[in-house]
Design a protein around this motif. Structure first.
Motif, mmCIF file in Angstrom:
data_model
loop_
_atom_site.group_PDB
_atom_site.id
_atom_site.type_symbol
_atom_site.label_atom_id
_atom_site.label_comp_id
_atom_site.label_asym_id
_atom_site.label_seq_id
_atom_site.Cartn_x
_atom_site.Cartn_y
_atom_site.Cartn_z
ATOM 1 N N LEU A 146 82.356 95.962 49.720
ATOM 2 C CA LEU A 146 82.745 95.132 50.992
ATOM 3 C C LEU A 146 81.342 95.286 51.588
ATOM 4 O O LEU A 146 80.815 94.347 52.363
ATOM 5 C CB LEU A 146 83.486 96.017 51.780
ATOM 6 C CG LEU A 146 84.854 95.997 51.624
ATOM 7 C CD1 LEU A 146 86.031 96.577 52.488
ATOM 8 C CD2 LEU A 146 85.381 94.541 51.234
ATOM 9 N N PRO A 149 77.186 93.412 49.530
ATOM 10 C CA PRO A 149 76.896 92.132 49.724
ATOM 11 C C PRO A 149 76.242 91.824 51.238
ATOM 12 O O PRO A 149 75.607 90.710 51.212
ATOM 13 C CB PRO A 149 78.083 91.206 49.444
ATOM 14 C CG PRO A 149 78.811 92.504 48.819
ATOM 15 C CD PRO A 149 78.634 93.578 49.376
ATOM 16 N N LEU A 150 76.284 92.555 52.068
ATOM 17 C CA LEU A 150 75.832 92.349 53.516
ATOM 18 C C LEU A 150 74.485 92.943 53.691
ATOM 19 O O LEU A 150 73.698 92.886 54.707
ATOM 20 C CB LEU A 150 76.750 92.912 54.538
ATOM 21 C CG LEU A 150 78.168 92.490 54.568
ATOM 22 C CD1 LEU A 150 78.947 93.036 55.367
ATOM 23 C CD2 LEU A 150 78.175 90.868 54.580
ATOM 24 N N HIS A 190 79.856 93.966 61.237
ATOM 25 C CA HIS A 190 80.033 94.473 60.097
ATOM 26 C C HIS A 190 81.182 95.851 60.182
ATOM 27 O O HIS A 190 82.177 95.790 59.638
ATOM 28 C CB HIS A 190 79.111 95.063 59.130
ATOM 29 C CG HIS A 190 78.134 93.801 58.957
ATOM 30 N ND1 HIS A 190 76.812 94.197 58.376
ATOM 31 C CD2 HIS A 190 78.240 92.524 59.030
ATOM 32 C CE1 HIS A 190 75.944 93.096 58.321
ATOM 33 N NE2 HIS A 190 76.649 91.827 58.768
ATOM 34 N N GLY A 218 83.091 87.543 62.577
ATOM 35 C CA GLY A 218 82.513 87.325 61.105
ATOM 36 C C GLY A 218 81.507 85.942 61.034
ATOM 37 O O GLY A 218 81.197 85.883 60.028
ATOM 38 N N TRP A 221 78.486 85.736 58.429
ATOM 39 C CA TRP A 221 78.492 86.527 57.133
ATOM 40 C C TRP A 221 79.916 86.548 56.355
ATOM 41 O O TRP A 221 79.920 86.612 55.042
ATOM 42 C CB TRP A 221 77.826 88.013 57.457
ATOM 43 C CG TRP A 221 79.132 88.825 58.309
ATOM 44 C CD1 TRP A 221 78.985 88.589 59.952
ATOM 45 C CD2 TRP A 221 80.396 89.454 57.896
ATOM 46 N NE1 TRP A 221 79.986 89.563 60.257
ATOM 47 C CE2 TRP A 221 80.919 90.013 59.326
ATOM 48 C CE3 TRP A 221 80.902 89.820 56.733
ATOM 49 C CZ2 TRP A 221 82.054 90.911 59.326
ATOM 50 C CZ3 TRP A 221 81.930 90.776 56.748
ATOM 51 C CH2 TRP A 221 82.616 91.046 58.154
ATOM 52 N N LEU A 222 80.913 86.402 57.248
ATOM 53 C CA LEU A 222 82.301 86.452 56.476
ATOM 54 C C LEU A 222 82.327 85.226 55.809
ATOM 55 O O LEU A 222 83.155 85.317 54.356
ATOM 56 C CB LEU A 222 83.151 86.578 57.528
ATOM 57 C CG LEU A 222 84.711 86.676 56.824
ATOM 58 C CD1 LEU A 222 84.666 87.785 55.967
ATOM 59 C CD2 LEU A 222 85.868 87.167 58.170
ATOM 60 N N ASP A 224 80.883 83.580 53.428
ATOM 61 C CA ASP A 224 80.318 83.707 52.122
ATOM 62 C C ASP A 224 80.525 84.968 51.405
ATOM 63 O O ASP A 224 79.873 85.080 50.452
ATOM 64 C CB ASP A 224 78.765 83.338 51.982
ATOM 65 C CG ASP A 224 78.586 81.735 52.620
ATOM 66 O OD1 ASP A 224 79.389 80.910 52.085
ATOM 67 O OD2 ASP A 224 77.662 81.459 53.387
ATOM 68 N N HIS A 225 81.235 85.647 52.194
ATOM 69 C CA HIS A 225 81.588 87.254 51.367
ATOM 70 C C HIS A 225 82.382 86.967 50.099
ATOM 71 O O HIS A 225 83.336 86.372 50.224
ATOM 72 C CB HIS A 225 82.011 87.978 52.597
ATOM 73 C CG HIS A 225 81.990 89.453 52.132
ATOM 74 N ND1 HIS A 225 82.651 90.076 51.196
ATOM 75 C CD2 HIS A 225 81.125 90.464 52.645
ATOM 76 C CE1 HIS A 225 82.365 91.299 51.099
ATOM 77 N NE2 HIS A 225 81.595 91.606 52.165
ATOM 78 N N GLU A 227 84.283 89.269 49.049
ATOM 79 C CA GLU A 227 85.801 89.819 49.362
ATOM 80 C C GLU A 227 86.345 89.143 50.383
ATOM 81 O O GLU A 227 87.171 89.871 51.209
ATOM 82 C CB GLU A 227 85.596 91.188 49.361
ATOM 83 C CG GLU A 227 85.010 91.825 48.224
ATOM 84 C CD GLU A 227 85.723 91.793 46.951
ATOM 85 O OE1 GLU A 227 87.130 91.496 47.251
ATOM 86 O OE2 GLU A 227 85.356 92.129 45.981
ATOM 87 N N GLN A 228 86.009 87.982 50.938
ATOM 88 C CA GLN A 228 86.599 87.325 51.960
ATOM 89 C C GLN A 228 88.106 87.304 51.959
ATOM 90 O O GLN A 228 88.645 87.537 53.173
ATOM 91 C CB GLN A 228 86.039 85.736 52.036
ATOM 92 C CG GLN A 228 86.659 84.953 53.307
ATOM 93 C CD GLN A 228 86.683 83.574 52.939
ATOM 94 O OE1 GLN A 228 87.421 83.181 52.951
ATOM 95 N NE2 GLN A 228 85.403 82.861 52.896
ATOM 96 N N ARG A 254 81.901 77.629 56.148
ATOM 97 C CA ARG A 254 81.116 77.606 55.237
ATOM 98 C C ARG A 254 80.403 76.314 54.882
ATOM 99 O O ARG A 254 79.155 76.180 54.508
ATOM 100 C CB ARG A 254 81.756 78.222 54.030
ATOM 101 C CG ARG A 254 80.700 78.368 52.930
ATOM 102 C CD ARG A 254 81.362 78.953 51.662
ATOM 103 N NE ARG A 254 82.373 78.014 50.882
ATOM 104 C CZ ARG A 254 81.773 76.960 50.348
ATOM 105 N NH1 ARG A 254 80.462 76.954 49.758
ATOM 106 N NH2 ARG A 254 82.521 76.065 49.873
#
Length: 554
Positions: A146, A149-150, A190, A218, A221-222, A224-225, A227-228, A254
């Protein structure tokens, strides 16, 4: 619950600048009341070299149980049955309680505001975040998946059930340390989302408003995460309808973020060999100017914007006093909500509001609400429609709605070679089903005009290259005078001529057509999505994509 945020000083920037960002003075210890106890903010260390801010949340277990039970005699409103017990981990382990405290105590920092030192808000700092006890359903590995990736270096040390009995193994708690160069607002966002995600339980009922909150916090950042889907599902307490809505909106966000760079590269590119240093007029502006000029030339007063997206053209048409009515139509309720906010419908005067309507509907089906208008605009829409579905759109617009004037714009595929940033053989956007050459567009438009009783004229939009033409091509259709109806004068009882076979499918009623546009809660100032070849208008992508799904389902 205990959380610390630390930073170190840099040349010309002491570590105590953290106090400006958090809006909490390092020399003071402050307390804030929350619905479940008291939140304390203090600074264990504060020097120019190193500064640490700590958030200590003291949870009142009695208030926790009373709130979970809804007060004396109330029904249990809590989704977490553990909150109904006096003995639990809620006062000690980081959870949604701590996330809410972060949002309340550091609200300005979470939004990225620093009025005293505005330059600090956008600066990345060397941060170290430590959470003493974090419940992690999924273990330390999920914690890394989680946060890593940030941009965080993640340390997640499992806490043993009992150090005296190592054979019992580890508990579901970890000691979390995050280190990295981050803006403070990003770090807080985050944590705000991922702390309750790892706990996988919320202390309050999750309503539809949580979707807007998740997308707001989000943002950036969310979408393209990796684990979205897991984040979305857990944050929304596994409420599938809400998670599905959030996932769809995140995907659109996105795509819109990707469109920004693509549109900027394409619409604002300077052709090779151009020696001017002036920034060119964006193609979006030129296209809207060409459309409005065509409408003025046709004397149109009542106009349909079909596939209106976020309402850029609608807004421009409302600025023309000769236009008495504008109707924006889009299949996406989200797009219409954004259009309503762009137009400020809630603040619009009564006289101005009477000139505009926003309707939800699919262009693949006939819609009686669209009949009787002077003109209709299909701006950058047709290229998003699968070719087998084009006849349905053609009949719905030219055969059934039948405005006196129809303006259609679409990319000119031949001009793509002039875009230095567009790889050879690629379309201008991934959602385009096709892009026509000038000859192909003229053949399609001529066929449509012939079958539906229109005359058609063509105009270039943008710089007209002598070899490949203009970047956008525009067709202006004008309805021919009505001819006597076929079969006029038939005797009563004569059979009517066969119905247009193209109209058979579109005649299926659109299940979305009568739905009111829902209010979209204000979630700040979301960045407007960008059209593939238009840096200022683009809900076309999701509009027509959804239309495809509806058509296939039908």
């Amino acid at each position: 619950m205990f959380l610390t945020i630390s930073t170190t000083g840099l040349p010309g920037r002491p570590a105590t600048d953290l106090g400006f960002l958090l809006h909490k003075h390092p020399d003071k210890a402050q307390a804030f009341s929350t619905s479940h106890g008291t939140a304390h903010v203090l600074y264990p260390e504060a020097s120019e070299e190193r500064c640490t801010a700590a958030l200590l949340l003291e949870v009142d277990p009695v208030a926790l149980v009373r709130r979970a039970k809804g007060g004396r005699g109330g029904r249990d409103r809590s989704p977490d049955t553990a909150l109904a017990q006096y003995v639990n981990d809620r006062p000690y382990a980081a959870s949604s309680l701590l996330a809410v405290a972060l949002g309340n105590v550091f609200s300005s920092a979470l939004r990225g505001r620093c009025d005293a030192r505005p330059e600090l808000a956008g600066a990345a700092l060397p941060l170290r975040v430590e959470v003493a006890a974090l419940p992690a359903r999924g273990g330390a590995e999920l914690v890394r998946r989680l946060f890593a990736p940030l941009g965080w270096a993640v340390t997640a040390d499992p806490v043993p059930l009992d150090e005296r009995f190592p054979e019992w193994g580890d508990s579901r708690y970890v000691r979390l340390v995050l280190e990295g160069e981050q803006r403070l607002s990003d770090a807080l966002r985050h944590l705000y989302v991922l702390l309750p995600v790892l706990d996988d339980a919320k202390h309050y009922w999750v309503s539809p408003d949580e979707v807007d909150k998740l997308l707001r916090v989000g943002e950036g950042w969310l979408p393209d995460h990796p684990e979205q889907k897991l984040i979305t599902s857990r944050y929304l307490a596994h409420r599938h309808a809400l998670a599905r809505e959030a996932t769809e909106r995140l995907e659109l966000a996105r795509l819109a973020a990707a469109d920004d760079s693509e549109a900027e590269d394409l619409d604002n590119a300077v052709d090779e060999g151009t020696d001017t240093e002036e920034r060119p007029v964006p193609l979006a502006v030129l296209r809207r100017a060409a459309i409005t000029a065509a409408l003025r030339g046709a004397g149109a007063c009542r106009v349909l914007d079909l596939g209106c997206g976020q309402g850029q053209l609608v807004k421009e048409l409302l600025d023309d006093p000769r236009v008495t009515e504008v109707v924006g139509v889009d299949v996406s309720a989200r797009a219409l909500g954004l259009a309503a906010r762009r137009l400020r419908l809630d603040r619009m005067g009564e006289r101005q509001a009477a000139r505009v309507r926003l309707l939800q509907g699919s262009l693949a089906y006939t819609d009686e609400r669209l009949r009787g208008y002077d003109a209709a605009v299909l701006s950058e829409v047709v290229e998003h429609v699968d070719p087998p579905r084009l006849p349905a759109l053609e009949y719905a617009v030219f055969g059934d709605a039948r405005p006196a004037t129809v303006v259609v714009t679409t990319p000119n595929a031949e001009y793509n070679v002039r875009w230095e940033s567009l790889p050879a053989g690629h379309l201008r956007h991934g959602d385009h089903r096709f892009e026509w050459t000038r000859a192909e567009f003229r053949a399609w438009a001529g066929d449509v005009a012939e079958r539906h009783g229109y005359a058609v004229a063509f105009e270039p939009v943008g710089p007209d290259d002598p070899e490949v033409g203009a970047p956008t091509q525009m067709a202006v259709f004008t309805a021919r005078p009505a001819e006597p109806a076929a079969g006029a004068g038939r005797e009563a009882g004569d059979a009517a001529p066969d119905a247009d076979p193209v109209g058979a499918t579109p005649a299926v009623p659109d299940v979305h057509a009568a739905r009111d546009v829902p209010d979209v809660p204000d979630s700040g100032d979301p960045q407007d999505p960008q059209d593939p070849q238009d840096p200022q208008e683009t809900e076309d992508v999701k509009d027509t994509s959804v239309t495809q799904k509806e058509g296939q389902a039908a």
